[in-house]
Design a protein around this motif. Structure first.
Motif, PDB file in Angstrom:
ATOM      1  N   LYS A 449       5.041 -30.593  15.368  1.00 56.79           N
ATOM      2  CA  LYS A 449       3.616 -30.266  15.090  1.00 56.79           C
ATOM      3  C   LYS A 449       3.594 -29.661  13.922  1.00 56.79           C
ATOM      4  CE  LYS A 449      -0.640 -28.235  16.835  1.00 56.79           C
ATOM      5  NZ  LYS A 449      -1.636 -29.117  16.597  1.00 56.79           N
ATOM      6  N   GLU A 450       4.438 -28.612  13.540  1.00 60.94           N
ATOM      7  CA  GLU A 450       4.406 -28.119  12.156  1.00 60.94           C
ATOM      8  C   GLU A 450       4.870 -29.014  11.334  1.00 60.94           C
ATOM      9  OE1 GLU A 450       6.003 -23.867  11.243  1.00 60.94           O
ATOM     10  OE2 GLU A 450       7.491 -25.059  10.683  1.00 60.94           O
ATOM     11  N   TYR A 451       5.806 -29.847  11.526  1.00 58.03           N
ATOM     12  CA  TYR A 451       6.219 -30.519  10.461  1.00 58.03           C
ATOM     13  C   TYR A 451       5.156 -31.764  10.015  1.00 58.03           C
ATOM     14  CZ  TYR A 451       9.088 -34.058   8.013  1.00 58.03           C
ATOM     15  OH  TYR A 451       9.726 -34.742   7.157  1.00 58.03           O
ATOM     16  N   TYR A 452       4.686 -32.462  11.047  1.00 56.43           N
ATOM     17  CA  TYR A 452       3.649 -33.564  10.777  1.00 56.43           C
ATOM     18  C   TYR A 452       2.428 -32.991  10.057  1.00 56.43           C
ATOM     19  CZ  TYR A 452       7.139 -36.745  12.463  1.00 56.43           C
ATOM     20  OH  TYR A 452       8.211 -37.421  12.612  1.00 56.43           O
ATOM     21  N   ASP A 453       2.028 -31.833  10.740  1.00 51.90           N
ATOM     22  CA  ASP A 453       0.652 -31.091  10.176  1.00 51.90           C
ATOM     23  C   ASP A 453       0.820 -30.645   8.572  1.00 51.90           C
ATOM     24  OD1 ASP A 453      -0.508 -31.391  12.612  1.00 51.90           O
ATOM     25  OD2 ASP A 453      -0.502 -29.343  13.126  1.00 51.90           O
ATOM     26  N   GLU A 454       1.970 -30.228   8.380  1.00 50.44           N
ATOM     27  CA  GLU A 454       2.288 -29.860   6.878  1.00 50.44           C
ATOM     28  C   GLU A 454       2.694 -30.815   5.953  1.00 50.44           C
ATOM     29  OE1 GLU A 454       4.359 -26.303   7.100  1.00 50.44           O
ATOM     30  OE2 GLU A 454       2.898 -25.175   8.245  1.00 50.44           O
ATOM     31  N   THR A 455       3.214 -32.060   6.453  1.00 55.58           N
ATOM     32  CA  THR A 455       3.843 -32.852   5.477  1.00 55.58           C
ATOM     33  C   THR A 455       2.704 -33.728   4.753  1.00 55.58           C
ATOM     34  OG1 THR A 455       5.938 -33.164   6.617  1.00 55.58           O
ATOM     35  CG2 THR A 455       5.327 -34.867   5.320  1.00 55.58           C
ATOM     36  N   LEU A 456       2.775 -33.545   3.564  1.00 57.02           N
ATOM     37  CA  LEU A 456       1.588 -34.504   2.938  1.00 57.02           C
ATOM     38  C   LEU A 456       1.931 -35.849   2.393  1.00 57.02           C
ATOM     39  CD1 LEU A 456       0.130 -31.546   0.750  1.00 57.02           C
ATOM     40  CD2 LEU A 456      -0.483 -32.319   3.071  1.00 57.02           C
ATOM     41  N   TYR A 457       2.964 -36.370   3.059  1.00 56.37           N
ATOM     42  CA  TYR A 457       3.420 -37.679   2.617  1.00 56.37           C
ATOM     43  C   TYR A 457       3.530 -38.583   3.638  1.00 56.37           C
ATOM     44  CZ  TYR A 457       4.979 -35.081  -1.389  1.00 56.37           C
ATOM     45  OH  TYR A 457       5.115 -34.326  -2.454  1.00 56.37           O
ATOM     46  N   SER A 458       3.369 -40.124   3.393  1.00 60.38           N
ATOM     47  CA  SER A 458       3.464 -41.115   4.351  1.00 60.38           C
ATOM     48  C   SER A 458       5.025 -41.654   4.207  1.00 60.38           C
ATOM     49  CB  SER A 458       2.584 -42.235   3.884  1.00 60.38           C
ATOM     50  OG  SER A 458       1.339 -42.008   4.589  1.00 60.38           O
ATOM     51  N   PHE A 459       5.502 -42.070   5.326  1.00 65.41           N
ATOM     52  CA  PHE A 459       6.694 -42.581   5.444  1.00 65.41           C
ATOM     53  C   PHE A 459       6.647 -44.171   5.344  1.00 65.41           C
ATOM     54  CE2 PHE A 459       7.147 -38.576   7.275  1.00 65.41           C
ATOM     55  CZ  PHE A 459       8.344 -37.826   7.234  1.00 65.41           C
ATOM     56  N   ASN A 460       7.429 -44.959   4.663  1.00 64.42           N
ATOM     57  CA  ASN A 460       7.440 -46.418   4.601  1.00 64.42           C
ATOM     58  C   ASN A 460       8.563 -47.015   4.208  1.00 64.42           C
ATOM     59  OD1 ASN A 460       7.525 -46.401   1.858  1.00 64.42           O
ATOM     60  ND2 ASN A 460       5.329 -46.664   1.395  1.00 64.42           N
ATOM     61  N   THR A 461       8.734 -48.221   4.292  1.00 61.58           N
ATOM     62  CA  THR A 461       9.888 -49.031   4.055  1.00 61.58           C
ATOM     63  C   THR A 461      11.075 -48.543   4.746  1.00 61.58           C
ATOM     64  OG1 THR A 461      10.338 -48.179   1.811  1.00 61.58           O
ATOM     65  CG2 THR A 461       9.015 -50.140   1.981  1.00 61.58           C
ATOM     66  N   PRO A 462      10.937 -48.159   6.107  1.00 60.13           N
ATOM     67  CA  PRO A 462      12.251 -47.760   6.870  1.00 60.13           C
ATOM     68  C   PRO A 462      13.306 -48.700   6.952  1.00 60.13           C
ATOM     69  CG  PRO A 462      10.605 -47.989   8.637  1.00 60.13           C
ATOM     70  CD  PRO A 462      10.020 -48.292   7.215  1.00 60.13           C
ATOM     71  N   ASP A 463      14.675 -48.255   7.149  1.00 60.81           N
ATOM     72  CA  ASP A 463      15.705 -49.097   7.502  1.00 60.81           C
ATOM     73  C   ASP A 463      16.783 -48.289   8.125  1.00 60.81           C
ATOM     74  OD1 ASP A 463      17.284 -51.396   8.132  1.00 60.81           O
ATOM     75  OD2 ASP A 463      17.721 -51.889   5.792  1.00 60.81           O
ATOM     76  N   PHE A 464      17.560 -48.877   9.058  1.00 58.48           N
ATOM     77  CA  PHE A 464      18.587 -48.102   9.506  1.00 58.48           C
ATOM     78  C   PHE A 464      19.745 -48.236   8.782  1.00 58.48           C
ATOM     79  CE2 PHE A 464      16.243 -49.601  13.357  1.00 58.48           C
ATOM     80  CZ  PHE A 464      16.215 -48.529  14.165  1.00 58.48           C
ATOM     81  N   THR A 465      20.590 -47.252   8.644  1.00 58.26           N
ATOM     82  CA  THR A 465      21.980 -47.105   7.834  1.00 58.26           C
ATOM     83  C   THR A 465      23.007 -46.677   8.784  1.00 58.26           C
ATOM     84  OG1 THR A 465      22.865 -46.239   5.778  1.00 58.26           O
ATOM     85  CG2 THR A 465      21.520 -44.671   7.299  1.00 58.26           C
ATOM     86  N   ALA A 466      24.015 -47.662   8.624  1.00 60.46           N
ATOM     87  CA  ALA A 466      25.285 -47.386   9.223  1.00 60.46           C
ATOM     88  C   ALA A 466      26.243 -45.962   9.205  1.00 60.46           C
ATOM     89  CB  ALA A 466      26.083 -48.589   9.339  1.00 60.46           C
ATOM     90  N   THR A 467      25.802 -45.492   8.024  1.00 56.28           N
ATOM     91  CA  THR A 467      26.492 -44.549   7.522  1.00 56.28           C
ATOM     92  C   THR A 467      25.593 -43.733   6.583  1.00 56.28           C
ATOM     93  OG1 THR A 467      27.556 -45.356   5.751  1.00 56.28           O
ATOM     94  CG2 THR A 467      28.983 -45.286   7.737  1.00 56.28           C
ATOM     95  N   SER A 468      25.863 -42.562   6.426  1.00 54.55           N
ATOM     96  CA  SER A 468      25.267 -41.659   5.151  1.00 54.55           C
ATOM     97  C   SER A 468      25.266 -42.531   3.881  1.00 54.55           C
ATOM     98  CB  SER A 468      25.441 -40.462   5.048  1.00 54.55           C
ATOM     99  OG  SER A 468      26.994 -40.170   4.827  1.00 54.55           O
ATOM    100  N   VAL A 469      24.414 -42.436   3.041  1.00 54.89           N
ATOM    101  CA  VAL A 469      24.307 -43.206   1.896  1.00 54.89           C
ATOM    102  C   VAL A 469      24.925 -42.407   0.823  1.00 54.89           C
ATOM    103  CG1 VAL A 469      23.162 -44.494   0.199  1.00 54.89           C
ATOM    104  CG2 VAL A 469      22.321 -44.413   2.505  1.00 54.89           C
ATOM    105  N   SER A 470      25.819 -42.802   0.030  1.00 59.16           N
ATOM    106  CA  SER A 470      26.707 -42.066  -1.130  1.00 59.16           C
ATOM    107  C   SER A 470      25.855 -42.639  -2.100  1.00 59.16           C
ATOM    108  CB  SER A 470      28.018 -42.403  -1.128  1.00 59.16           C
ATOM    109  OG  SER A 470      28.839 -41.820  -2.278  1.00 59.16           O
ATOM    110  N   PHE A 471      25.132 -41.658  -3.065  1.00 59.15           N
ATOM    111  CA  PHE A 471      24.349 -42.051  -4.253  1.00 59.15           C
ATOM    112  C   PHE A 471      24.270 -40.942  -5.104  1.00 59.15           C
ATOM    113  CE2 PHE A 471      20.715 -43.255  -6.613  1.00 59.15           C
ATOM    114  CZ  PHE A 471      20.728 -44.771  -6.926  1.00 59.15           C
ATOM    115  N   ASP A 472      24.566 -40.949  -6.268  1.00 56.99           N
ATOM    116  CA  ASP A 472      24.428 -39.790  -7.198  1.00 56.99           C
ATOM    117  C   ASP A 472      23.116 -40.123  -7.992  1.00 56.99           C
ATOM    118  OD1 ASP A 472      24.842 -37.964  -9.285  1.00 56.99           O
ATOM    119  OD2 ASP A 472      26.851 -38.602  -9.902  1.00 56.99           O
ATOM    120  N   ALA A 473      22.316 -39.141  -7.554  1.00 57.31           N
ATOM    121  CA  ALA A 473      20.795 -39.361  -8.199  1.00 57.31           C
ATOM    122  C   ALA A 473      20.868 -38.782  -9.664  1.00 57.31           C
ATOM    123  CB  ALA A 473      20.043 -38.503  -7.208  1.00 57.31           C
ATOM    124  N   ARG A 474      21.517 -37.576  -9.997  1.00 59.81           N
ATOM    125  CA  ARG A 474      21.622 -37.226 -11.087  1.00 59.81           C
ATOM    126  C   ARG A 474      21.939 -38.414 -12.180  1.00 59.81           C
ATOM    127  NH1 ARG A 474      24.124 -31.345 -12.216  1.00 59.81           N
ATOM    128  NH2 ARG A 474      22.493 -30.890 -10.844  1.00 59.81           N
TER     129      ARG A 474
END
Length: 491
Positions: A449-474
């Protein structure tokens, strides 16, 4: 005794007193026949083993709620407080013990010194495994004027941990979208970057390339990707996308393409493989996806319209063309698998199940950007019979849209505005061997309730992932800003 020890002692006493105050023992409850009204609505949902705890709140003013979960096979789980906050390890244990059975939930609420016990409800534990580590998705403000703050994220499904893949605070003004892994395996991943530093990113086994956003052969950028199961190819559409704004109640925006075509890309040679059958002048081909055996390319297409005047005539059908991965050649004709326009409807976002049995798609009145269409619903096409049916248990009065399968083809994740009609959130449901869907459940959060009431973002284009994604954002952000791009070429 030191000051530090005294402080720790006082803090511990205060904590225990607080816990005791908001978690008294249930005594002589008044038993009522009504189900508790809870958020999220987890009554009678079906879940996989390994999913994070289905924490929930009760939508009544109460001094305390008390929740007991009893497995139909074994085990008991208890929590009490402001909301149902289950211990993660204990939750996983009782769910595992009751695979193929039920979790029977008893909810009591304390108000004005008196307990009320509601009618029990069940949570069903599926025999179908989840088989994925987590989800990837985009978080974006639910507007449309500017990109604002947005990014790509990943989330573990066994707990509540979320982490950034890349966020546009690193590249101001950029939009990250259309991220896709190969059959949920993030070792092969692609996404598109819109904005001043536009590009299409392809990462294979940790090596990244940034493709030039446009090519003289293409009418637009490389978007809406889908990997060939071999990993040797990736299908794309190329779109000249525009937005139109409604001036009527309950309709906000319309997205349409001045033109669109589809093609296949070979990352090893940087070649674009095209064919006149899928790059036509009078038709808009869009959203290509490969069959699980890699020998068929499914896509949607509609007769090109005069936009924006005739936007309501934009109605897509589902088509297919054969593809030979050994020769990289297309077949000599296009088949129509489902004529949605004949039913005065439009089909969008086709997604084949990885077992080759079904194509999951969204059906709506017109257009293809279903996230803005309240009437959009989830439908299933049986590839053996070409029969279609709506997923009745999944659909809601609000927009139910973009979806993907897990690797064993028994779980789907999709977006829906059913919560408040404004924000898209992520839901999961199970599909059985006969193509029947279970009641979907909202992605669990620690304090939902707290999370969804306070989150100001929509979620879209979801997909499953077999493992955590290794990605160097910097380093990826530096590469985007460098504008060093790989040229693509026609085969």
């Amino acid at each position: 005794m030191s000051v530090r020890k005294i402080f720790l002692y006082i803090a511990t006493v205060v904590f225990l007193l607080c816990v005791g105050a908001c978690a008294p023992t249930v005594e002589n409850p008044k038993v009522v026949g009504d189900l508790p009204t809870i958020f999220p609505d987890y009554v009678d949902v079906t879940i996989p083993v390994g999913i994070a705890p289905l924490n929930f709140s009760v939508n009544v003013e109460a001094d305390c709620i008390d929740v007991t979960v009893k497995g139909s096979k074994s085990g008991t789980l208890h929590t009490a407080g402001d909301y149902a906050d289950f211990d993660i390890d204990d939750w996983h244990q009782i769910v595992e013990e009751n695979k193929g059975g039920d979790l029977n939930v008893t909810v009591c609420a304390l108000r004005n010194g008196e307990w009320t016990q509601y009618r029990d409800f069940a949570i069903h534990v599926s025999n179908y495994a989840l088989d994925e580590w987590g989800l990837t998705y985009r978080r974006i403000a639910p507007g449309y004027e500017t990109y604002s703050h947005m990014g790509l994220y990943q989330r573990s499904l066994s707990d509540f941990e979320e982490s950034e893949l890349i966020d546009n605070t690193r590249v101001p003004g950029a939009c990250f979208n259309c991220h896709t892994a190969n059959r949920t395996n993030p070792k092969q991943m692609v996404f598109h970057v819109r904005g001043d530093h536009g590009a299409t990113m392809i990462q294979i086994d940790g090596k990244r390339e940034w493709l030039k956003a446009k090519n003289d052969l293409l009418g637009g950028s490389m978007v809406y990707p889908y990997w060939h199961p071999s990993g040797k190819y990736c299908a794309f559409s190329t779109n000249q996308t525009r937005q139109g704004f409604h001036m009527v109640k309950d309709e906000r925006i319309e997205v349409f393409d001045l033109s669109s075509d589809i093609f296949v890309y070979n990352p090893a040679t940087h070649e674009i493989i095209s064919d006149s059958l899928i790059m036509t002048k009078d038709w808009s081909e869009n959203c290509p996806v490969f069959s699980p055996d890699g020998r068929t390319l499914y896509f949607m297409t509609c007769l090109q319209q005069d936009y924006p005047a005739n936007y309501k005539k934009e109605q897509y059908n589902l088509c297919s063309i054969s593809f030979n991965p050994e020769t990289a050649k297309f077949g000599d004709h296009v088949d129509t698998l489902f004529n949605a326009a004949a039913q005065n409807k439009s089909l969008t976002w086709p997604r084949p199940s990885y077992d080759g049995k079904y194509i999951l798609f969204t059906l709506m009145d017109y257009g293809y950007f279903s996230v803005w269409h309240e009437e959009s619903d989830q439908w299933l096409l049986d590839l053996a019979t070409l029969e279609v049916h709506p997923l009745e248990n999944v659909n809601s009065p609000h927009a139910d849209s973009y979806h993907n399968w897990n690797v064993n083809s028994h779980w789907i994740v999709f977006t829906s505005r059913r919560g408040d009609g404004l924000y898209t959130r992520l839901y999961m449901a199970s599909i059985d061997d006969q193509g029947n869907a279970t009641k979907p459940f909202l992605l669990p959060q620690r304090n939902p309730k707290e999370y969804y009431d306070e989150t100001l973002y929509s979620f879209n284009t979801p997909d499953f992932t077999a493992t955590s994604v290794s990605f160097d954002a910097r380093s990826a952000a530096r590469e985007i800003l460098s504008d060093q791009r790989v040229e693509t070429k026609a085969k």
